[in-house]
Write a protein that holds these residues in place. Structure first.
Motif, PDB file in Angstrom:
ATOM      1  N   SER A 165      32.967  24.236  62.713  1.00  0.00           N
ATOM      2  CA  SER A 165      33.081  25.546  63.342  1.00  0.00           C
ATOM      3  C   SER A 165      33.502  26.560  62.286  1.00  0.00           C
ATOM      4  CB  SER A 165      34.087  25.523  64.491  1.00  0.00           C
ATOM      5  OG  SER A 165      35.352  25.051  64.064  1.00  0.00           O
ATOM      6  N   VAL A 166      32.997  27.769  62.415  1.00  0.00           N
ATOM      7  CA  VAL A 166      33.251  28.830  61.448  1.00  0.00           C
ATOM      8  C   VAL A 166      34.349  29.748  61.966  1.00  0.00           C
ATOM      9  CG1 VAL A 166      32.274  30.814  60.235  1.00  0.00           C
ATOM     10  CG2 VAL A 166      30.893  28.744  60.559  1.00  0.00           C
ATOM     11  N   LEU A 167      35.372  29.950  61.136  1.00  0.00           N
ATOM     12  CA  LEU A 167      36.426  30.901  61.482  1.00  0.00           C
ATOM     13  C   LEU A 167      36.027  32.329  61.129  1.00  0.00           C
ATOM     14  CD1 LEU A 167      39.550  28.889  60.282  1.00  0.00           C
ATOM     15  CD2 LEU A 167      38.920  29.392  62.648  1.00  0.00           C
ATOM     16  N   GLY A 168      35.421  32.503  59.939  1.00  0.00           N
ATOM     17  CA  GLY A 168      35.018  33.830  59.505  1.00  0.00           C
ATOM     18  C   GLY A 168      34.594  33.813  58.049  1.00  0.00           C
ATOM     19  N   PRO A 169      34.114  34.945  57.530  1.00  0.00           N
ATOM     20  CA  PRO A 169      33.669  35.001  56.136  1.00  0.00           C
ATOM     21  C   PRO A 169      34.848  34.992  55.171  1.00  0.00           C
ATOM     22  CG  PRO A 169      33.489  37.158  57.168  1.00  0.00           C
ATOM     23  CD  PRO A 169      33.878  36.211  58.254  1.00  0.00           C
ATOM     24  N   ASP A 170      34.673  34.251  54.089  1.00  0.00           N
ATOM     25  CA  ASP A 170      35.684  34.199  53.044  1.00  0.00           C
ATOM     26  C   ASP A 170      35.447  35.327  52.045  1.00  0.00           C
ATOM     27  OD1 ASP A 170      37.844  32.464  51.611  1.00  0.00           O
ATOM     28  OD2 ASP A 170      36.365  32.881  50.058  1.00  0.00           O
ATOM     29  N   PRO A 171      36.496  36.017  51.576  1.00  0.00           N
ATOM     30  CA  PRO A 171      36.317  37.091  50.594  1.00  0.00           C
ATOM     31  C   PRO A 171      36.098  36.536  49.184  1.00  0.00           C
ATOM     32  CG  PRO A 171      38.630  36.857  51.130  1.00  0.00           C
ATOM     33  CD  PRO A 171      37.901  35.910  52.035  1.00  0.00           C
ATOM     34  N   ALA A 172      34.913  36.016  48.955  1.00  0.00           N
ATOM     35  CA  ALA A 172      34.621  35.326  47.704  1.00  0.00           C
ATOM     36  C   ALA A 172      34.383  36.271  46.532  1.00  0.00           C
ATOM     37  CB  ALA A 172      33.399  34.419  47.895  1.00  0.00           C
ATOM     38  N   HIS A 173      34.480  37.588  46.765  1.00  0.00           N
ATOM     39  CA  HIS A 173      34.229  38.534  45.686  1.00  0.00           C
ATOM     40  C   HIS A 173      35.421  38.648  44.743  1.00  0.00           C
ATOM     41  CE1 HIS A 173      36.352  40.808  48.798  1.00  0.00           C
ATOM     42  NE2 HIS A 173      36.780  41.611  47.835  1.00  0.00           N
ATOM     43  N   ARG A 174      36.567  38.176  45.160  1.00  0.00           N
ATOM     44  CA  ARG A 174      37.757  38.306  44.322  1.00  0.00           C
ATOM     45  C   ARG A 174      37.818  37.219  43.248  1.00  0.00           C
ATOM     46  NH1 ARG A 174      43.141  39.971  47.730  1.00  0.00           N
ATOM     47  NH2 ARG A 174      42.414  41.980  48.528  1.00  0.00           N
ATOM     48  N   LYS A 175      38.625  37.495  42.236  1.00  0.00           N
ATOM     49  CA  LYS A 175      38.843  36.508  41.182  1.00  0.00           C
ATOM     50  C   LYS A 175      39.581  35.298  41.726  1.00  0.00           C
ATOM     51  CE  LYS A 175      41.286  35.876  36.773  1.00  0.00           C
ATOM     52  NZ  LYS A 175      42.147  36.512  35.744  1.00  0.00           N
ATOM     53  N   CYS A 176      40.584  35.525  42.563  1.00  0.00           N
ATOM     54  CA  CYS A 176      41.411  34.458  43.111  1.00  0.00           C
ATOM     55  C   CYS A 176      41.081  34.231  44.581  1.00  0.00           C
ATOM     56  CB  CYS A 176      42.895  34.806  42.979  1.00  0.00           C
ATOM     57  SG  CYS A 176      43.476  35.015  41.296  1.00  0.00           S
ATOM     58  N   ALA A 177      40.840  32.985  44.939  1.00  0.00           N
ATOM     59  CA  ALA A 177      40.672  32.650  46.351  1.00  0.00           C
ATOM     60  C   ALA A 177      42.012  32.782  47.060  1.00  0.00           C
ATOM     61  CB  ALA A 177      40.135  31.233  46.488  1.00  0.00           C
ATOM     62  N   LEU A 178      41.976  33.044  48.365  1.00  0.00           N
ATOM     63  CA  LEU A 178      43.193  33.167  49.151  1.00  0.00           C
ATOM     64  C   LEU A 178      43.232  32.203  50.332  1.00  0.00           C
ATOM     65  CD1 LEU A 178      43.961  37.002  49.347  1.00  0.00           C
ATOM     66  CD2 LEU A 178      45.463  35.227  48.454  1.00  0.00           C
ATOM     67  N   ASN A 179      42.100  31.617  50.694  1.00  0.00           N
ATOM     68  CA  ASN A 179      42.035  30.721  51.844  1.00  0.00           C
ATOM     69  C   ASN A 179      41.851  29.285  51.377  1.00  0.00           C
ATOM     70  OD1 ASN A 179      42.122  32.872  53.787  1.00  0.00           O
ATOM     71  ND2 ASN A 179      39.978  33.307  53.319  1.00  0.00           N
ATOM     72  N   CYS A 225      44.785  30.514  60.544  1.00  0.00           N
ATOM     73  CA  CYS A 225      44.919  31.848  59.958  1.00  0.00           C
ATOM     74  C   CYS A 225      44.139  31.925  58.651  1.00  0.00           C
ATOM     75  CB  CYS A 225      46.394  32.184  59.722  1.00  0.00           C
ATOM     76  SG  CYS A 225      47.283  30.984  58.719  1.00  0.00           S
ATOM     77  N   PHE A 226      43.657  33.115  58.336  1.00  0.00           N
ATOM     78  CA  PHE A 226      42.892  33.304  57.110  1.00  0.00           C
ATOM     79  C   PHE A 226      42.804  34.793  56.799  1.00  0.00           C
ATOM     80  CE2 PHE A 226      39.983  33.470  60.643  1.00  0.00           C
ATOM     81  CZ  PHE A 226      39.002  34.401  60.314  1.00  0.00           C
ATOM     82  N   TYR A 227      42.461  35.089  55.555  1.00  0.00           N
ATOM     83  CA  TYR A 227      42.187  36.461  55.137  1.00  0.00           C
ATOM     84  C   TYR A 227      40.695  36.726  55.180  1.00  0.00           C
ATOM     85  CZ  TYR A 227      46.842  37.300  53.030  1.00  0.00           C
ATOM     86  OH  TYR A 227      48.177  37.508  52.792  1.00  0.00           O
ATOM     87  N   SER A 228      40.331  37.910  55.611  1.00  0.00           N
ATOM     88  CA  SER A 228      38.937  38.325  55.614  1.00  0.00           C
ATOM     89  C   SER A 228      38.890  39.848  55.703  1.00  0.00           C
ATOM     90  CB  SER A 228      38.200  37.702  56.816  1.00  0.00           C
ATOM     91  OG  SER A 228      36.802  37.811  56.682  1.00  0.00           O
ATOM     92  N   PRO A 229      37.783  40.459  55.265  1.00  0.00           N
ATOM     93  CA  PRO A 229      37.647  41.915  55.478  1.00  0.00           C
ATOM     94  C   PRO A 229      37.441  42.218  56.954  1.00  0.00           C
ATOM     95  CG  PRO A 229      36.119  41.093  53.789  1.00  0.00           C
ATOM     96  CD  PRO A 229      36.656  39.900  54.505  1.00  0.00           C
ATOM     97  N   LEU A 230      37.522  43.482  57.312  1.00  0.00           N
ATOM     98  CA  LEU A 230      37.179  43.889  58.667  1.00  0.00           C
ATOM     99  C   LEU A 230      35.697  43.664  58.915  1.00  0.00           C
ATOM    100  CD1 LEU A 230      39.184  47.219  59.067  1.00  0.00           C
ATOM    101  CD2 LEU A 230      39.780  44.951  59.963  1.00  0.00           C
ATOM    102  N   ALA A 231      35.353  43.314  60.120  1.00  0.00           N
ATOM    103  CA  ALA A 231      33.960  43.091  60.493  1.00  0.00           C
ATOM    104  C   ALA A 231      33.346  44.376  61.017  1.00  0.00           C
ATOM    105  CB  ALA A 231      33.878  41.997  61.550  1.00  0.00           C
TER     106      ALA A 231
END
Length: 471
Positions: free
Chosen positions: A8-22, A41-47
């Motif tokens: 199951s998918v929680l949401g998109p990962d912000p893979a554009h950053r140098k450091c992963a957060l999730n 819980c996870f970090y993601s941009p606004l949809a």
């Protein structure tokens, strides 16, 4: 072999950053269950249309087990902007009053914390899933407001630990910089809905501090294992405004890690013991101002010198018989290998190198889980050189010495997997929190600003893999 998991998918990962957060080993926890519901819980941009990739926001999801759909709320009142892999988000659920707790965005920073109303996790269907159920971001812990500008102003590595035997919740955190920090413990009461400070669990030794693999409560006992990290002075290290240590580089890295240590507490972390004998050696009394010190008798399970490849905060799990399992890696005896360090219920430690997988220096950290019925050990190991996740099993019947490959899957970018230990106890399902390439594709063509000709971006999701374990 394990059957392939449902995903199951929680949401998109912000893979554009140098450091992963999730997805980091020290996120205890990013996924947790309570009363037949699961939270993550996870970090993601606004949809939504026109949404920008920055800043990021804390997202919190829930679902009814075993097959409910995820509901996700977004705390859009707190933009996360720091590109630092330490600044993860942690989740805690208090079993006694059904409150949900979050702490996020720290690397030697002021605490960022929020909590829900009581009974939210006790009776989920009664509450529509909205941010209004939670406080704003607070610069303190309820009950410890007076420490906001002192002890709670320089936080790293927060973690929540549910105490099923008492219904309470613990919150641990480090103050100070790498190699010169102290680990503290606070206790949340479901009766008063407030925290009290238990005390510093560990104090820095002579130029060193602990990095904890995990805090796990099992059968009324709290277990802690850790490595020490030595400190090397550098220009400006004693300047109160120094931030060089936040750059994740320099002389105070993992090469200074040494020894594997262990202690336990039978009173919620107030007093601690160590050693091989049941009953152990008293080594700490936090309310009396006596924390665990580096020279405490009986805490060292393995003498491992600096420069041996030990990583920090890899993994710990406790089986149903009280045996303690630690995952780490070292080159003692020759080749650098992932190793399983095991403390049998009687107190005897063993160390065994894992087969099949590459545990070389610098790879992502793995995770451990214990099955509900058989109390077998599952070792989740991300491949260093590919997008592969390996799962091995060691059975209690064979003394946890028979390491067999039970699942192998691809499509997972370098991520440190996390597990929902509370769900394992609930229904025997191993829920694994990790990142996966969206749509199962490793790469997708996406011409975009700043890309060179022929370059490809990767779309990555934060996902949960659900494996039904054999009982």
């Amino acid at each position: 072999m394990l059957a392939d998991p449902s995903i199951s998918v929680l949401g998109p990962d912000p893979a554009h950053r140098k450091c992963a957060l999730n997805g980091y080993a020290f996120q205890q926890d990013a996924i947790q269950s309570c009363n037949g519901w699961q939270y993550s819980c996870f970090y993601s941009p606004l949809a939504g249309a026109g949404a920008e990739p920055e800043p990021l926001y804390v997202h919190l999801s829930r679902r009814k087990l075993p097959h409910g759909s995820w509901e996700t709320l977004v705390f859009d009142d707190y933009p996360q902007t720091t590109d630092d892999g330490h600044n993860t988000v942690q989740l805690g659920v208090c079993p006694g009053d059904g409150t949900i707790h979050l702490s996020y965005d720290h690397h030697c920073d002021q605490i960022h914390y929020r909590h829900s109303i009581p009974n939210l996790a006790s009776d989920p269907p009664s509450f529509p899933w909205t941010p209004s159920l939670f406080t704003r971001t607070l610069p303190h812990l309820p009950g410890l407001e007076s420490l906001s500008s002192t002890l709670l102003s320089y936080i790293t590595y927060p973690r929540f630990v549910p105490l099923p035997s008492t219904g309470g919740l613990l919150f641990s955190f480090r103050t100070g910089k790498a190699g010169l920090g102290d680990d503290h413990l606070a206790s949340y009461s479901p009766e008063t809905h407030a925290y009290s400070l238990v005390g510093p669990v560990f104090i820095r030794g002579i130029s060193c501090n602990p990095y904890v693999h995990g805090l796990d409560a099992r059968g009324g006992r709290l277990h802690a294992s850790w490595v020490w990290r030595g400190f090397v002075e550098y220009a400006g290290w004693d300047d109160p405004d120094d931030t060089q240590h936040k750059q994740q580089a320099g002389p105070n890295g993992a090469g200074n890690n040494h020894d594997i240590c262990y202690a336990w507490s039978d009173d919620g972390g107030r007093t601690w013991r160590a050693g091989g004998e049941e009953g152990g050696e008293p080594i700490a009394d936090l309310p009396a101002g006596t924390p665990i010190a580096k020279g405490a008798k009986g805490i060292t399970a393995f003498d491992i010198p600096k420069g041996s490849g030990l990583t920090n905060q890899e993994a710990q799990a406790v089986d149903g018989q009280g045996g303690v399992h630690v995952l780490n890696r070292d080159c003692v005896g020759g080749e650098q290998r992932w190793k399983h360090y095991y403390r049998a219920p009687g107190g005897q430690w063993t160390s065994r190198a894992l087969p099949l997988v590459d545990g070389s220096l610098g790879g992502k950290r793995g995770q451990l889980a214990i099955s509900r019925g058989a109390s077998d050990l599952y070792l989740l190991l991300p491949d260093r050189s590919s997008d592969t996740l390996w799962i091995q099993r060691a059975t209690r019947a064979q003394g946890y010495a028979d390491y067999a490959l039970v699942w192998k899957g691809s499509g997972f970018p370098p991520t440190e997997p996390l597990v929902d230990r509370t769900r394992l106890e609930y229904d025997g399902v191993l829920s694994v929190y990790t990142r996966a390439y969206a749509g199962g594709q490793k790469k997708q063509e996406e011409g975009g600003e700043g890309e060179g000709e022929g370059e490809k971006k990767r779309k990555i999701d934060v996902v949960v893999l659900d494996f039904k374990l054999e009982e």
